[in-house]
Design a protein around this motif. Structure first.
Motif, PDB file in Angstrom:
ATOM      1  N   SER A 204      23.198  -5.544  43.981  1.00  0.00           N
ATOM      2  CA  SER A 204      23.706  -6.258  45.162  1.00  0.00           C
ATOM      3  C   SER A 204      25.197  -6.545  45.035  1.00  0.00           C
ATOM      4  CB  SER A 204      22.950  -7.581  45.338  1.00  0.00           C
ATOM      5  OG  SER A 204      23.126  -8.429  44.213  1.00  0.00           O
ATOM      6  N   TRP A 205      25.797  -6.180  43.904  1.00  0.00           N
ATOM      7  CA  TRP A 205      27.228  -6.398  43.644  1.00  0.00           C
ATOM      8  C   TRP A 205      27.820  -5.156  43.025  1.00  0.00           C
ATOM      9  CZ3 TRP A 205      29.900  -5.840  39.119  1.00  0.00           C
ATOM     10  CH2 TRP A 205      31.227  -6.313  39.096  1.00  0.00           C
ATOM     11  N   TRP A 206      29.045  -4.815  43.486  1.00  0.00           N
ATOM     12  CA  TRP A 206      29.820  -3.717  42.918  1.00  0.00           C
ATOM     13  C   TRP A 206      31.272  -4.156  42.849  1.00  0.00           C
ATOM     14  CZ3 TRP A 206      26.050  -3.462  46.511  1.00  0.00           C
ATOM     15  CH2 TRP A 206      24.954  -2.630  46.265  1.00  0.00           C
ATOM     16  N   LEU A 220      25.283  -4.325  39.933  1.00  0.00           N
ATOM     17  CA  LEU A 220      24.453  -5.334  39.270  1.00  0.00           C
ATOM     18  C   LEU A 220      23.670  -6.096  40.337  1.00  0.00           C
ATOM     19  CD1 LEU A 220      27.190  -6.950  36.976  1.00  0.00           C
ATOM     20  CD2 LEU A 220      25.710  -5.008  36.417  1.00  0.00           C
ATOM     21  N   ARG A 221      22.434  -6.475  40.033  1.00  0.00           N
ATOM     22  CA  ARG A 221      21.635  -7.291  40.966  1.00  0.00           C
ATOM     23  C   ARG A 221      21.803  -8.764  40.580  1.00  0.00           C
ATOM     24  NH1 ARG A 221      16.123  -9.153  42.118  1.00  0.00           N
ATOM     25  NH2 ARG A 221      15.492  -8.665  39.980  1.00  0.00           N
ATOM     26  N   LEU A 222      22.805  -9.376  41.182  1.00  0.00           N
ATOM     27  CA  LEU A 222      23.158 -10.765  40.877  1.00  0.00           C
ATOM     28  C   LEU A 222      22.632 -11.751  41.912  1.00  0.00           C
ATOM     29  CD1 LEU A 222      26.917 -10.266  39.888  1.00  0.00           C
ATOM     30  CD2 LEU A 222      24.916 -10.257  38.368  1.00  0.00           C
ATOM     31  N   ASP A 254      32.447  -8.200  47.725  1.00  0.00           N
ATOM     32  CA  ASP A 254      31.929  -7.330  46.663  1.00  0.00           C
ATOM     33  C   ASP A 254      30.422  -7.461  46.514  1.00  0.00           C
ATOM     34  OD1 ASP A 254      32.436  -9.913  45.813  1.00  0.00           O
ATOM     35  OD2 ASP A 254      33.356  -9.361  43.911  1.00  0.00           O
ATOM     36  N   HIS A 255      29.814  -8.409  47.228  1.00  0.00           N
ATOM     37  CA  HIS A 255      28.363  -8.570  47.249  1.00  0.00           C
ATOM     38  C   HIS A 255      27.783  -8.075  48.569  1.00  0.00           C
ATOM     39  CE1 HIS A 255      27.957 -11.467  43.763  1.00  0.00           C
ATOM     40  NE2 HIS A 255      29.254 -11.554  44.001  1.00  0.00           N
ATOM     41  N   ALA A 256      26.556  -7.588  48.533  1.00  0.00           N
ATOM     42  CA  ALA A 256      25.816  -7.210  49.747  1.00  0.00           C
ATOM     43  C   ALA A 256      24.788  -8.291  50.047  1.00  0.00           C
ATOM     44  CB  ALA A 256      25.118  -5.873  49.550  1.00  0.00           C
TER      45      ALA A 256
END
Length: 264
Positions: A204-206, A220-222, A254-256
């Motif tokens: 969910s984050w790049w 990363l799945r934060l 930077d998060h979805a």
């Protein structure tokens, strides 16, 4: 039905038009935002009223942090969990349709995974310990959602490279163990991972450092949506989704966003 979303927006005033687009396209009913980066009186209330989310709970902070819950439906008071020893605006709570929603922006923890050498990492661990103690004393049958940017990617397939990331803050064994302890304390279901089981890779984050986040594919799945045992049966099957296409928009966070549906 109640569609709940969590999204680290990385400045709500900068990206309020993206919020409106996402809400319209996704049909979100309750939006949990992190890193709003503004005070309460600076929050773009009129824009949220226009997008159909007029009911607001805001925890603001000048220039940093900040969290908010925006809802189509009326909001009732819920206990605010004061678990940040630094007094940052990192938690906001609301009750919507009888569901308690606790929205968190948990500290990232800096670069060194050592509590003695790195005060930021110690703060992160302290935040988790306080929150875990709060959840251990809760009635697990009470409908409760823990939402937000937890800044830990727990599973081997919640990071782009498990071996490499095990040495990096966000996926170290100590952090993963700490997150699991919180999950066990409240009996929480990790809705996204439960509905999209391993070994499917999820993120969910790049990082902004990559010119093309899909090409570099170091995600990363934060960002998480958890439900208490009393609420988990109400989660709509196959409703969990990470809206990674939002990360493709112009000047994105930077998060979805991450969503799930509740049959309440």
């Amino acid at each position: 039905m109640l569609r709940i979303a969590t999204w680290n927006i990385n400045s709500v005033r900068l990206r309020v038009d993206q919020v409106a687009r996402f809400v319209a396209e996704s049909g979100t009913d309750v939006l949990c935002l992190q890193e709003i980066k503004c005070l309460e009186d600076q929050f773009p209330r009129a824009a949220f009223e226009a997008m159909g989310l007029p009911h607001l709970k805001i925890g603001g902070q000048k220039g940093w942090h900040g969290v908010a819950i925006a809802s189509r439906k009326p909001i009732a008071e819920a206990p605010r969990l004061d678990v940040c020893r630094e007094g940052h605006a990192r938690c906001v709570a609301a009750d919507v349709d009888g569901v308690e929603i606790q929205n968190f922006y948990i500290p990232a923890g800096g670069d060194v995974a050592d509590r003695k050498l790195n005060p930021k990492f110690d703060h992160k661990m302290d935040f988790y310990e306080r929150l875990t103690a709060e959840m251990a004393g809760r009635d697990q049958q009470r409908p409760l959602v823990l939402a937000g940017d937890f800044n830990i990617a727990p599973g081997e397939n919640d990071v782009w490279n498990h071996r490499y990331m095990s040495k990096i803050v966000s996926h170290t064994p100590l952090e993963v163990e700490t997150l699991r302890r919180l999950q066990a304390a409240g009996g929480f279901a990790d809705v996204v991972r439960d509905q999209i089981p391993e070994p499917v890779k999820l993120a969910s984050w790049w990082s902004y450092r990559a010119a093309d986040f899909r090409k570099s594919n170091r995600g990363l799945r934060l960002d998480h949506l958890w439900t208490s045992p009393g609420l988990t049966p109400a989660v709509v099957p196959a409703s969990a989704r990470i809206h990674d296409t939002v990360r493709e928009w112009t000047q994105p966070s930077d998060h979805a966003p991450v969503t799930m549906d509740l049959d309440v």
